[in-house]
Enzyme design. Structure first.
Site, mmCIF file in Angstrom:
data_model
loop_
_atom_site.group_PDB
_atom_site.id
_atom_site.type_symbol
_atom_site.label_atom_id
_atom_site.label_comp_id
_atom_site.label_asym_id
_atom_site.label_seq_id
_atom_site.Cartn_x
_atom_site.Cartn_y
_atom_site.Cartn_z
ATOM 1 N N HIS A 135 0.836 -1.201 0.000
ATOM 2 C CA HIS A 135 0.000 0.000 0.000
ATOM 3 C C HIS A 135 0.864 1.241 0.000
ATOM 4 C CE1 HIS A 135 0.654 -1.180 4.226
ATOM 5 N NE2 HIS A 135 0.451 0.088 4.579
ATOM 6 N N HIS A 153 1.016 5.166 1.048
ATOM 7 C CA HIS A 153 0.452 6.244 1.856
ATOM 8 C C HIS A 153 0.638 7.527 1.055
ATOM 9 C CE1 HIS A 153 0.110 4.264 5.863
ATOM 10 N NE2 HIS A 153 1.041 3.471 5.349
#
Length: 132
Positions: A118, A120
């Site tokens: 992922h 950010h």
């Protein structure tokens, strides 16, 4: 400190499993999230513990073995590029034209807490340097 190290090792062990992550459950809509972008390959949603006025995550909808950035292969290049495109696309929609930061935490020493790749994306204020 010892309990933090134990937690990091436990999380790292989870990285090697195919067990569904919290992000898999967000993708399948088992867990609610504030989704701000979705296409066939990626999902972007607001972080539940924001570290900046704007803080969202961009994830692949199919992990394809991408539990960590360091697990990426040449076959992942199109998906990785798409995730970066989604990050900037959503950042522009979130009025972050003056700048934003994209961060990928990798592994226990990189403070990765969910072993599903992922990004950010943070902005809306001046980011400090160094970050860690």
């Amino acid at each position: 400190m010892a309990s933090e190290e134990a937690a990091a090792k436990a999380n790292a062990h989870m990285a090697e499993t195919d067990a569904p992550t919290i992000f898999d459950k967000i993708i399948s809509k088992e867990i609610k999230a504030n989704i701000i972008y979705e296409d066939d390959e990626a999902l972007a949603f607001r972080d539940i513990s924001p570290q900046a006025p704007v803080h969202f995550l961009v994830i692949p909808k199919n992990r394809s073995g991408l539990t960590r950035l360091s697990k990426a292969t040449e076959a992942h290049k199109p998906l990785l590029g798409h995730l970066m495109w989604v990050a900037q696309h959503v950042a522009m929609k979130e009025n972050l034209g003056d700048g934003f930061r994209v961060t990928v935490n990798d592994g226990p020493n990189g403070s990765q807490s969910v072993y599903h790749l992922h990004l950010h994306v943070m902005g809306g204020r001046q980011m400090g340097w160094p970050p860690g």
